[in-house]
Scaffold this motif. Structure first.
Motif, PDB file in Angstrom:
ATOM      1  N   GLN A 100       0.837  -1.210   0.000  1.00 37.94           N
ATOM      2  CA  GLN A 100       0.000   0.000   0.000  1.00 37.94           C
ATOM      3  C   GLN A 100       0.869   1.256   0.000  1.00 37.94           C
ATOM      4  O   GLN A 100       0.579   2.219  -0.721  1.00 37.94           O
ATOM      5  N   ASN A 101       1.926   1.259   0.804  1.00 36.94           N
ATOM      6  CA  ASN A 101       2.825   2.412   0.842  1.00 36.94           C
ATOM      7  C   ASN A 101       3.515   2.621  -0.504  1.00 36.94           C
ATOM      8  O   ASN A 101       3.713   3.754  -0.945  1.00 36.94           O
ATOM      9  N   CYS A 102       3.871   1.522  -1.150  1.00 40.42           N
ATOM     10  CA  CYS A 102       4.505   1.605  -2.462  1.00 40.42           C
ATOM     11  C   CYS A 102       3.547   2.226  -3.482  1.00 40.42           C
ATOM     12  O   CYS A 102       3.926   3.127  -4.232  1.00 40.42           O
ATOM     13  N   THR A 103       2.299   1.755  -3.473  1.00 41.06           N
ATOM     14  CA  THR A 103       1.305   2.293  -4.393  1.00 41.06           C
ATOM     15  C   THR A 103       1.079   3.782  -4.152  1.00 41.06           C
ATOM     16  O   THR A 103       1.015   4.580  -5.105  1.00 41.06           O
ATOM     17  N   ALA A 104       0.991   4.182  -2.899  1.00 46.38           N
ATOM     18  CA  ALA A 104       0.787   5.594  -2.567  1.00 46.38           C
ATOM     19  C   ALA A 104       1.990   6.434  -2.986  1.00 46.38           C
ATOM     20  O   ALA A 104       1.834   7.537  -3.518  1.00 46.38           O
ATOM     21  N   ALA A 105       3.195   5.917  -2.763  1.00 45.81           N
ATOM     22  CA  ALA A 105       4.399   6.659  -3.135  1.00 45.81           C
ATOM     23  C   ALA A 105       4.482   6.846  -4.648  1.00 45.81           C
ATOM     24  O   ALA A 105       4.835   7.921  -5.130  1.00 45.81           O
ATOM     25  N   ARG A 106       4.134   5.809  -5.416  1.00 53.64           N
ATOM     26  CA  ARG A 106       4.153   5.928  -6.881  1.00 53.64           C
ATOM     27  C   ARG A 106       3.112   6.945  -7.365  1.00 53.64           C
ATOM     28  O   ARG A 106       3.376   7.730  -8.282  1.00 53.64           O
ATOM     29  N   ALA A 107       1.923   6.931  -6.737  1.00 48.50           N
ATOM     30  CA  ALA A 107       0.884   7.892  -7.112  1.00 48.50           C
ATOM     31  C   ALA A 107       1.330   9.317  -6.778  1.00 48.50           C
ATOM     32  O   ALA A 107       1.097  10.250  -7.558  1.00 48.50           O
ATOM     33  N   ASN A 108       1.984   9.481  -5.627  1.00 48.72           N
ATOM     34  CA  ASN A 108       2.492  10.806  -5.252  1.00 48.72           C
ATOM     35  C   ASN A 108       3.543  11.290  -6.234  1.00 48.72           C
ATOM     36  O   ASN A 108       3.519  12.460  -6.648  1.00 48.72           O
TER      37      ASN A 108
END
Length: 151
Positions: A100-108
């Protein structure tokens, strides 16, 4: 005699039997306090509900005790099935959170590098738009997050 009298007599006889029974209290090897109407295993200090302590009456032989202490380090490092299952559950949860953190970081990172006007709400509750320096700083932070959370 009527049915009520028989019931009362049966209840009184039943409680008289249980009232005389001793209740034992002791701590097991894991430190959990146990209560029982049967005495604890041999070699365990216990209390009865009257408050008298009964020390162990039989001392264990010296040879088995030495064997137990030699085996204790192995037992301490050995993992029970419950511990293994809990460890696997925690690892799976951590893996899910990392994803989840990876997905959020990529979206950011995508949001901060694609351009456009981005804003955030400050401490006063006012909207403030991010400038080029803010966008670059946030994009760098997102890159660091991707390096940390993504495989």
């Amino acid at each position: 005699m009527n049915k009520f009298a028989w019931l009362a007599l049966a209840l009184m006889l039943g409680t008289a039997q249980t009232a005389g029974a001793a209740i034992y209290k002791w701590k097991d090897k894991d430190g959990v306090t146990r209560y029982s109407d049967t005495p604890p295993p041999a070699g365990v200090n216990y209390e009865t509900m009257g408050g008298s302590r009964k020390p162990q009456s039989v001392t264990p032989p010296a040879a088995p005790a030495a064997a137990k202490t030699e085996q204790q380090p192995e037992a301490a490092t050995a993992e029970t099935p419950e511990q293994a299952q809990e460890r696997q559950r925690v690892e799976a949860e951590n893996k899910r959170i990392r994803a989840q953190n990876c997905t959020a970081a990529r979206a950011n990172l995508q949001a901060f590098t694609q351009g456009g006007r981005l804003s955030r709400i400050n401490e006063k509750g006012e909207r403030e738009y991010l400038g080029d320096e803010d966008l670059a700083r946030e994009a760098e932070k997102a890159r660091k997050d991707i390096a940390e959370y993504c495989d």
